[in-house]
Design a protein around this motif. Sequence first.
Motif, PDB file in Angstrom:
ATOM      1  N   UNK A  70      10.435  -8.371   5.130  1.00 54.79           N
ATOM      2  CA  UNK A  70      11.277  -9.162   4.250  1.00 54.79           C
ATOM      3  C   UNK A  70      12.682  -9.260   4.831  1.00 54.79           C
ATOM      4  N   UNK A  91       6.045   3.465   9.495  1.00 57.12           N
ATOM      5  CA  UNK A  91       5.868   2.022   9.298  1.00 57.12           C
ATOM      6  C   UNK A  91       6.786   1.445   8.239  1.00 57.12           C
ATOM      7  N   UNK A  92       7.480   2.304   7.492  1.00 54.59           N
ATOM      8  CA  UNK A  92       8.211   1.797   6.331  1.00 54.59           C
ATOM      9  C   UNK A  92       9.697   2.112   6.328  1.00 54.59           C
ATOM     10  N   UNK A  93      10.177   2.880   7.326  1.00 55.33           N
ATOM     11  CA  UNK A  93      11.611   3.167   7.352  1.00 55.33           C
ATOM     12  C   UNK A  93      12.369   1.842   7.485  1.00 55.33           C
ATOM     13  N   UNK A  94      13.493   1.737   6.776  1.00 60.58           N
ATOM     14  CA  UNK A  94      14.243   0.483   6.784  1.00 60.58           C
ATOM     15  C   UNK A  94      13.984  -0.377   5.568  1.00 60.58           C
ATOM     16  N   UNK A  95      12.907  -0.056   4.834  1.00 60.28           N
ATOM     17  CA  UNK A  95      12.645  -0.715   3.555  1.00 60.28           C
ATOM     18  C   UNK A  95      12.497  -2.228   3.642  1.00 60.28           C
ATOM     19  N   UNK A  96      11.818  -2.712   4.676  1.00 60.55           N
ATOM     20  CA  UNK A  96      11.559  -4.149   4.772  1.00 60.55           C
ATOM     21  C   UNK A  96      10.082  -4.471   4.920  1.00 60.55           C
ATOM     22  N   UNK A  97       9.248  -3.442   5.122  1.00 55.10           N
ATOM     23  CA  UNK A  97       7.859  -3.695   5.474  1.00 55.10           C
ATOM     24  C   UNK A  97       7.054  -4.157   4.258  1.00 55.10           C
ATOM     25  N   UNK A  98       6.655  -5.425   4.286  1.00 56.46           N
ATOM     26  CA  UNK A  98       5.787  -5.956   3.230  1.00 56.46           C
ATOM     27  C   UNK A  98       4.331  -5.696   3.589  1.00 56.46           C
ATOM     28  N   UNK A 100       7.444 -13.852   0.380  1.00 52.92           N
ATOM     29  CA  UNK A 100       6.618 -12.670   0.666  1.00 52.92           C
ATOM     30  C   UNK A 100       5.780 -12.237  -0.539  1.00 52.92           C
ATOM     31  N   UNK A 128      13.435 -13.104  -0.730  1.00 55.91           N
ATOM     32  CA  UNK A 128      11.987 -13.028  -0.795  1.00 55.91           C
ATOM     33  C   UNK A 128      11.365 -13.810   0.358  1.00 55.91           C
TER      34      UNK A 128
END
Lengths: 242, 771
Positions: free
Chosen positions: B472, B453-460, B587, B477
């Motif tokens: 994000x 669910x968090x690969x890519x470092x955009x999941x808020x 966000x 922001x």
Amino acid sequence: MTPAAAVNDSGRGRGRTPRAAVVVFPGSNGDRDLLEALNLSGFSARLHPAHMALPADVDLVGLPGGFSYGDYWRAGMLASRARAVQSLPAWLAAGGLVIGVCNGFQILVEAGILPGALSYNQPPRFVHRWIEVEVTPAALRNQSPWFGQARVGDRLRMPIAHAEGRYVHPQGDDVIATRVPLVYCENPNGSLADTAAVLDDSGRVLGIMPHPERACEAVLGSDDGAALFQSARQFLTSQESA
Amino acid sequence: MTIATREHDAQPAHSSAGADLDARRLDRDEHDEGSAARLAEAMGLLPHEYQTIRSALERIPTHEELAVFSGMWSEHCSYKSTRHLLATLPKEGRGVLAGPGSHAGVVDVGEGWAVAFKIESHNHPSAVEPYQGAATGVGGILRDVIAQGARPCALLDFLCFGNAQSPQTARIQRGVVAGIAGYGNAIGIPNIGGRTQHHPGYEGNPLVNALAAGLIRPHAQRTARAHGTGNVVLLVGAATGRDGILGAAFASEALGSQEQNRTRRSHIQVGDPFAGKLLMEAVLSFPAELGPVAVQDLGACGIACATFEMAALGGVGMDVDLSSVPLREADMTALEIFLSESQERFALVVQPEHVPAALEHFRSVGLTAAAIAVLTDSGRVRVRKEQSVCIDLPARLVAGGAPASRFAIAAALPPLPELPADHNTPHEPLLTTLQKLLAQCADAEPIYSQFDQTVGNRTVCGPGQASAAVLRLPDSMRGVALTLSGRGDLCAVDPYRGAQAALAEATRRLACVGAELLAITDGLNFASPRDPIEHRRIAEVIAGLGDGLRQLGVPVTGGNVSLYNESPRGPIPPTPMVGALGVVPDVRKVPRARLQAGHTLLVLGELSDEPGAAQYTRLRYGSDVGSPRCDLSAEQRVARLLCALIAADAVAGLSAVTQGGLVIALAKLCLRSDIGAALSLPASPRPHFQAFGEQPAQVLAWLDRQRVAALRQLADVHAVPYHVLGEVGGSDFQLVGHGALTMRELRTAWRGNAPDAARTSTQRSAGTHVS
């Protein structure tokens, strides 16, 4: 002395921005995340293709998460034969730091640079979860550059995302006492003695199953992971000025 | 191996497409009018479709040409039964940069970014081979977003299965979840949200829809419009094999028994996420100085669809040479090559002088690449293999020329199944119902924890963290919110209001993270349009969506229709899935806090005990009865209030009341926060409908007690009613007047009777590798 210092470029000395290379294997998918985390923590990071030997002008090498070469065989097995990884022992001899995250950890183990093996999770499935890991005395035992800012008992929150993260080792106890800097607060994968990360003898090579690079900004859930990268940067810059 | 098997015969009205493809080669000299017409029918073409082909061509079509029509005029590719209905949906809206007809809809989200997003089904393949069916569904929708020029940043999935307790459901669900995980995790696109529903109507015909979203600069969009005589079509990615031939035609039929389905495996594609990852990176990094003139992903009907669609869109012709297609198996026939649905392939049109560099771009990373066609000004696609031309057809006749099907439609639906007369009398203690319902709305963590669910470092906000997923934007922001909603059980009783209830839920979910609904992609899953009643249900769902969207002022930017979703047990409930997109201004302001001891809990929106269709009525009566409750005006008022509350930092948290109703939402919130609460509802003659009736436009809000007055003020300004429910704290879930359950009892119910997805072994794709 770090390899960067060895080449004696113009940036030597206090305050120089340490350089990092993130190795991109075909099938890596955490390369950009690791690159961003390093840049955010004060590194000058770039991507480096796996089919080339590691560059001498960087202070830190990152092996990212992902499914290198598809990982249709044992995870990390093929990648451990890539030229970048084959050149790692020689590169390390010059004094740099290495972090392998998730698939990167699997690659370091497969390459024999870290002890033990990473096997299928128990229960046997891919698992993504936000978890906590705790800093152990082993983290500070060799003054590992990765844990300069950590205290024993600190809890760090970061996500895990892997199918083959169950750490195993035939001489469990010795390794655990000396080489395991982070343990899971709640074991998610059946790992030996809750092992979440492993250091090499020197403390300079860190293999870590959770994703510190995905925990560098509070708005994304946690910034606890940034402590590792900041410790590494602090170590590198203070070494140069010493 | 033959192209397709002959054993399967779904129903007399719709014989097995492709069954006789290999029966006889009808050479132009040999076959006569009668045998061509019979072959056409055996391939699933209707008599009036054959007549259209015959008179447009002014000659007897070849065997290969009929096969192309069979695929390209299938429901899956041509939308021949629904396109007149889809044409009624609103498509214009603020910020829409690309709408239906493009690979994926594109919406401007500000700060120089746009989001490409689309939902697609892979129901039939998932019924036959759950792992590969679901995996290739993910791969396919990602390629749509990539073809549009966007870098994929998120996946969401909407899964409908049969009875949670049936062994068949357990098998299919395990495979589907592992397939989505296997492809999505490896290619490295985070799965940030989804819905999983169980209903007996999906037994034997699961629904597996995946939504992909990607980030794109507005000017960087790509198109499938081929142009420029002399330009060259490249086929890049994996080599072409025999997998998935005529899958499109297969997807346009009803499913047979499990035994029959087993014989359809040759229609199933096999996914290779590693090749998909290499191809994604190569297509996204294709040098701008080399073009490309046009890009098309290869999906249903493979090279046939890509060449005919690109030529038809651009008003050009193409001369295709199948001898130059890189193959996995040497002895493939022209037809097999042309219609193969092998995965991980794209077609690109480039100028002739760029061909060598373009081929090298793909070959250097281990992908195959070949020039397979040249653009002409003929308007026809001519296909040859080793000097023998086997297909010569006008592009626009094949792509877009399928005559609308003329299936009968019922004048009206049968009367709504009304609630039995005893519905006004409470039948069991409220807390007993709570436990039973909670087991049906079980915790989805065992499913979504198998997805990265968090690969890519955009999941808020990912699954289980908020009412909608939030990502994000790069270096910003600002964020985008995505969510899925839809309820087959509600549409089973009232397709029009059921479809609107999906829009209502989407509006409510997005507002809980501070986003206004901007656009939707619709995944429409129906039974056979040849059944006049089902046909009417399809029309009612689309009418409900259209009217609802116009009321909300929101467009559809693309989507998918899947028909013939039925098994020997019968048709599925009509199931529209709404994939909703909104923008989050900041966000950092998204309320994500869990409940804390001392918080005051309120419900925003009207408390009501009106009886209607809900999960509860199905539980009580064993079937779908009553009419769904829906009020889009009230949803809009509540949504405006929520966005104002978030902008003013006036609440600690917000959570939408959805499936199961108010008390289920409260129980799940307490479970996720791992804390009890003491709550009270006003006395009512129908306490069950007040608690579980899925009343419209309700949202839970929680905050410190001293801030309640400020919230009341804003609620009054927005004309939204509210009701204080009680206080958070303790280890019991207490409903004043009805008793209490310990949190432990509550959790046991929640983890209750879902199929054990946690036991799923991590299955490896046996995909073939690119060399």
